[in-house]
Design a protein around this motif. Structure first.
Motif, PDB file in Angstrom:
ATOM      1  N   ARG A 282       0.824  -1.201   0.000  1.00 43.08           N
ATOM      2  CA  ARG A 282       0.000   0.000   0.000  1.00 43.08           C
ATOM      3  C   ARG A 282       0.860   1.254   0.000  1.00 43.08           C
ATOM      4  O   ARG A 282       1.761   1.407   0.817  1.00 43.08           O
ATOM      5  CB  ARG A 282      -0.923   0.005   1.218  1.00 43.08           C
ATOM      6  CG  ARG A 282      -2.072  -0.986   1.105  1.00 43.08           C
ATOM      7  CD  ARG A 282      -2.874  -1.035   2.375  1.00 43.08           C
ATOM      8  NE  ARG A 282      -3.979  -1.991   2.253  1.00 43.08           N
ATOM      9  CZ  ARG A 282      -4.679  -2.449   3.269  1.00 43.08           C
ATOM     10  NH1 ARG A 282      -4.384  -2.058   4.495  1.00 43.08           N
ATOM     11  NH2 ARG A 282      -5.664  -3.302   3.080  1.00 43.08           N
ATOM     12  N   GLY A 283       0.541   2.151  -0.931  1.00 43.30           N
ATOM     13  CA  GLY A 283       1.154   3.462  -0.962  1.00 43.30           C
ATOM     14  C   GLY A 283       0.082   4.500  -0.725  1.00 43.30           C
ATOM     15  O   GLY A 283      -1.029   4.381  -1.239  1.00 43.30           O
ATOM     16  N   ILE A 284       0.389   5.520   0.064  1.00 46.56           N
ATOM     17  CA  ILE A 284      -0.624   6.466   0.521  1.00 46.56           C
ATOM     18  C   ILE A 284      -0.298   7.864   0.014  1.00 46.56           C
ATOM     19  O   ILE A 284       0.792   8.390   0.254  1.00 46.56           O
ATOM     20  CB  ILE A 284      -0.704   6.464   2.057  1.00 46.56           C
ATOM     21  CG1 ILE A 284      -0.978   5.038   2.566  1.00 46.56           C
ATOM     22  CG2 ILE A 284      -1.783   7.427   2.548  1.00 46.56           C
ATOM     23  CD1 ILE A 284      -0.594   4.818   4.015  1.00 46.56           C
ATOM     24  N   LEU A 285      -1.241   8.461  -0.698  1.00 50.84           N
ATOM     25  CA  LEU A 285      -1.119   9.831  -1.191  1.00 50.84           C
ATOM     26  C   LEU A 285      -2.219  10.664  -0.543  1.00 50.84           C
ATOM     27  O   LEU A 285      -3.402  10.389  -0.726  1.00 50.84           O
ATOM     28  CB  LEU A 285      -1.263   9.876  -2.714  1.00 50.84           C
ATOM     29  CG  LEU A 285      -1.377  11.271  -3.328  1.00 50.84           C
ATOM     30  CD1 LEU A 285      -0.107  12.077  -3.097  1.00 50.84           C
ATOM     31  CD2 LEU A 285      -1.686  11.171  -4.824  1.00 50.84           C
ATOM     32  N   THR A 286      -1.806  11.665   0.235  1.00 54.04           N
ATOM     33  CA  THR A 286      -2.779  12.544   0.884  1.00 54.04           C
ATOM     34  C   THR A 286      -2.636  13.951   0.329  1.00 54.04           C
ATOM     35  O   THR A 286      -1.550  14.529   0.323  1.00 54.04           O
ATOM     36  CB  THR A 286      -2.571  12.566   2.408  1.00 54.04           C
ATOM     37  OG1 THR A 286      -2.642  11.223   2.916  1.00 54.04           O
ATOM     38  CG2 THR A 286      -3.648  13.400   3.078  1.00 54.04           C
ATOM     39  N   THR A 287      -3.737  14.479  -0.186  1.00 57.64           N
ATOM     40  CA  THR A 287      -3.804  15.848  -0.695  1.00 57.64           C
ATOM     41  C   THR A 287      -4.794  16.620   0.182  1.00 57.64           C
ATOM     42  O   THR A 287      -5.471  16.032   1.025  1.00 57.64           O
ATOM     43  CB  THR A 287      -4.278  15.854  -2.151  1.00 57.64           C
ATOM     44  OG1 THR A 287      -5.680  15.519  -2.195  1.00 57.64           O
ATOM     45  CG2 THR A 287      -3.490  14.849  -3.000  1.00 57.64           C
ATOM     46  N   PRO A 288      -4.909  17.931  -0.022  1.00 53.81           N
ATOM     47  CA  PRO A 288      -5.901  18.675   0.769  1.00 53.81           C
ATOM     48  C   PRO A 288      -7.335  18.180   0.559  1.00 53.81           C
ATOM     49  O   PRO A 288      -8.176  18.342   1.448  1.00 53.81           O
ATOM     50  CB  PRO A 288      -5.736  20.112   0.263  1.00 53.81           C
ATOM     51  CG  PRO A 288      -4.319  20.193  -0.192  1.00 53.81           C
ATOM     52  CD  PRO A 288      -4.034  18.846  -0.791  1.00 53.81           C
ATOM     53  N   GLU A 289      -7.599  17.549  -0.596  1.00 55.92           N
ATOM     54  CA  GLU A 289      -8.961  17.140  -0.922  1.00 55.92           C
ATOM     55  C   GLU A 289      -9.248  15.670  -0.659  1.00 55.92           C
ATOM     56  O   GLU A 289     -10.410  15.279  -0.519  1.00 55.92           O
ATOM     57  CB  GLU A 289      -9.261  17.423  -2.410  1.00 55.92           C
ATOM     58  CG  GLU A 289      -9.221  18.879  -2.805  1.00 55.92           C
ATOM     59  CD  GLU A 289      -7.798  19.395  -3.032  1.00 55.92           C
ATOM     60  OE1 GLU A 289      -6.912  18.559  -3.332  1.00 55.92           O
ATOM     61  OE2 GLU A 289      -7.591  20.603  -2.868  1.00 55.92           O
ATOM     62  N   ALA A 290      -8.192  14.828  -0.617  1.00 49.70           N
ATOM     63  CA  ALA A 290      -8.452  13.390  -0.581  1.00 49.70           C
ATOM     64  C   ALA A 290      -7.258  12.613  -0.049  1.00 49.70           C
ATOM     65  O   ALA A 290      -6.120  13.101  -0.046  1.00 49.70           O
ATOM     66  CB  ALA A 290      -8.805  12.894  -1.986  1.00 49.70           C
TER      67      ALA A 290
END
Length: 324
Positions: free
Chosen positions: A72-80
């Motif tokens: 699992r790789g996790i990408l967190t942005t301000p929206e999602a």
């Protein structure tokens, strides 16, 4: 263990609310979900996940069937928050290890919120792609068809594109072209994925990029160098066990065992006068130092474990089991 700015593993956190970090409360508009990256072997799934999250957590190599575990790789942005699940390439298995890998990839198809089917944009749509498409026929989640390797110049590129566009049109999937290598087209892909997600919570702290423990990634970085440096019978017969990690303020000492199936493979891995093992160790040490942002002493041993890929018991001992 000292950890690089963005590389953190989930076991560095205490989720009881009393530890180092807490998961923030998501807004009513925030989206989140799990995205399964699937496709044939060697279409660039791991390279894509590394590029999307902004750093390397999955190993890559020109050799097919590099990925063995659901990572699992996790990408967190301000929206999602997008949690990418990189799966082993779906192929016709030739041994028990292959059976486990393909079964785990199929399980991932059934346990995510969005599926990204990645194909190789340098060759025509083939039977392997159509086989995976048929597996997805009754999927109840959104599916996006991603045509990778758009940066590579090939003959009959329009014909190749059309072969995948026909596949996407037949199944009524949205289609996007991109290059996992250069990053071209990935913003469009990311927007498409976010659009398919439902509103939801933060599943992980915002600065986390993988839920795998550092020991796992260390083992994968060692295996990657074996894939890159050995070109004979060795690559697919290798399993890595991290035996010990000893942390001190100045250096982290890592002891690992490389398991192979035959004495001849052990000889290739060690090399004349230990030259191959030294090369693997030196290259892997550099990668692990980037992972933990500190000095590393790496000691490698090679062990023969006959036919481990054919034995469910050996597979389980080495960390390969059918996931739930």
């Amino acid at each position: 263990m000292k950890v690089a700015t963005k590389v953190n593993s989930i076991d560095n956190y205490d989720f009881s609310g009393l530890g180092k970090v807490t998961i923030p409360q998501a807004s009513a508009q925030f989206k989140s979900g799990f995205i399964g990256i699937i496709g044939r072997p060697n279409v660039g799934k791991s390279t894509l996940m590394n590029q999307l999250i902004g750093q390397k957590i999955a190993i890559t190599s020109p050799i097919a069937q590099t990925t063995r575990n659901r990572l699992r790789g996790i990408l967190t942005t301000p929206e999602a928050q997008l949690i990418f699940v990189d799966t082993p390439g779906i192929h016709k298995p030739h041994h028990e290890l292959g059976e486990v890998l393909v079964q785990n990839a199929k399980i991932a198809i059934e346990s995510v919120d969005v599926i990204l089917l990645v194909v190789d944009g340098t060759v025509n749509c083939g039977s392997g792609d159509r086989y995976i498409a048929d597996l997805l026929l009754y999927s109840k989640v959104p599916i996006i068809l991603g045509i990778n390797k758009s940066d590579e110049q090939v003959l009959n590129s329009q014909q190749i594109d059309n072969s995948y566009l026909e596949l996407g049109n037949y199944y009524q999937w949205e289609t996007v072209k991109f290059s996992a290598k250069t990053g071209a087209g990935l913003l469009q892909l990311q927007d498409l994925l976010v659009a398919q997600l439902e509103t939801g919570p933060y599943y992980y702290p915002p600065d986390l990029v993988t839920d795998q423990p550092e020991r796992f990634i260390m083992g994968e970085l060692i295996r990657e160098q074996i894939l890159l440096l050995t070109r004979e019978e060795v690559p697919h017969s290798v399993a890595i066990i991290i035996d010990k990690v000893d942390e001190t303020p100045g250096i982290t000492r890592v002891i690992a065992t490389i398991n192979v199936e035959r004495d001849s493979q052990k000889g290739i891995l060690i090399g004349k006068g230990g030259s191959m093992l030294k090369a693997v160790g030196s290259a892997a040490r550099e990668q692990i130092q980037k992972l933990i942002a500190g000095k590393v002493y790496l000691e490698l041993f090679v062990k023969v474990q006959p036919k481990w890929r054919q034995s469910r018991m050996s597979l389980a001992e080495l960390g390969y089991r059918v996931e739930s």
